[in-house]
Design an enzyme around this catalytic site. Structure first.
Site, PDB file in Angstrom:
ATOM      1  N   ALA A  69       0.843  -1.202   0.000  1.00 50.09           N
ATOM      2  CA  ALA A  69       0.000   0.000   0.000  1.00 50.09           C
ATOM      3  C   ALA A  69       0.873   1.244   0.000  1.00 50.09           C
ATOM      4  O   ALA A  69       2.042   1.200   0.392  1.00 50.09           O
ATOM      5  CB  ALA A  69      -0.919  -0.002   1.219  1.00 50.09           C
ATOM      6  N   ASP A  70       0.287   2.335  -0.442  1.00 50.93           N
ATOM      7  CA  ASP A  70       0.949   3.638  -0.369  1.00 50.93           C
ATOM      8  C   ASP A  70      -0.130   4.700  -0.173  1.00 50.93           C
ATOM      9  O   ASP A  70      -1.198   4.620  -0.781  1.00 50.93           O
ATOM     10  CB  ASP A  70       1.744   3.937  -1.643  1.00 50.93           C
ATOM     11  CG  ASP A  70       2.567   5.205  -1.481  1.00 50.93           C
ATOM     12  OD1 ASP A  70       3.505   5.181  -0.665  1.00 50.93           O
ATOM     13  OD2 ASP A  70       2.252   6.207  -2.141  1.00 50.93           O
ATOM     14  N   THR A  71       0.160   5.686   0.663  1.00 53.26           N
ATOM     15  CA  THR A  71      -0.824   6.715   1.008  1.00 53.26           C
ATOM     16  C   THR A  71      -0.255   8.103   0.764  1.00 53.26           C
ATOM     17  O   THR A  71       0.909   8.359   1.084  1.00 53.26           O
ATOM     18  CB  THR A  71      -1.232   6.583   2.495  1.00 53.26           C
ATOM     19  OG1 THR A  71      -1.755   5.274   2.720  1.00 53.26           O
ATOM     20  CG2 THR A  71      -2.285   7.613   2.878  1.00 53.26           C
ATOM     21  N   GLY A 105      -3.309   3.642  -2.303  1.00 49.27           N
ATOM     22  CA  GLY A 105      -3.275   2.624  -3.335  1.00 49.27           C
ATOM     23  C   GLY A 105      -2.952   1.297  -2.698  1.00 49.27           C
ATOM     24  O   GLY A 105      -2.147   1.233  -1.769  1.00 49.27           O
TER      25      GLY A 105
END
Length: 192
Positions: A69-71, A105
């Protein structure tokens, strides 16, 4: 049961996923998380999440279902993790009294059979008006370090938030409801 590999060193993501899955394996691949201001925030987070999961699937010797994940925070521009105190102060000052978007994501890859799903979640967060003194006191806690937009909603940062519209866990960095839906539909796995 397949191995579950979390391609992240984020303590928040580890804690959130460990609540639902026992014995997750944590492997943090070395990837470039720089953002391109020309890309849309949803494209940026999906691209970085995919790169993390793909690198883990190529480099890590244990096979299984890889979750990455990436924020980022978005208000007129993409805000990742602040480089220093001044940038953190500037980010929080710009978010004061406004509504911004948080994008996370997620990418899930089954490294045994090649199944891949990439998606994102978006949540709106409205901030209270923040005084300079409040921002300085918040930054003194050190909570802003390693957090997109220079705040953590699960900690002292909750005092900045007037309201949210959307997934709370997305703002923490892992949209668990969407993750569970994807795992159930595409990977025959469930968080609960």
């Amino acid at each position: 049961m397949k191995n579950i590999i979390l391609a992240s060193k984020s303590p928040r993501r580890i804690e959130m996923l460990s609540k639902y899955l026992e014995n997750i394996i944590v492997y943090s691949p070395d990837t470039d998380e720089r953002v391109n201001d020309l890309d849309l925030p949803e494209i940026t987070v999906m691209k970085i999440a995919f790169e993390k999961a793909w690198k883990a699937s190529c480099d890590f010797e244990i096979k299984g279902v890889i979750i990455a994940a990436d924020t980022v925070v978005f208000l007129d521009k993409i805000m990742g993790k602040p480089k220093d105190y001044e940038e953190a102060f500037s980010m929080l000052k710009s978010l004061s009294g406004k509504t911004h978007s948080v994008y996370t994501g997620i990418c899930i890859i089954d490294s045994e059979n090649g199944t891949k799903v990439v998606d994102y979640e978006k949540t709106f967060v409205e901030f209270n008006h923040l005084t300079d003194d409040f921002i300085r006191r918040y930054l003194e806690t050190g909570e802003h370090l390693d957090k997109a937009g220079a705040y953590g909603i699960q900690g002292f940062g909750e005092l900045m938030v007037k309201k949210i519209d959307g997934c709370y866990n997305n703002v923490k960095g892992l949209p668990l409801t969407k993750l569970n839906t994807i795992l159930t539909k595409h990977f025959s796995l469930k968080l609960l």
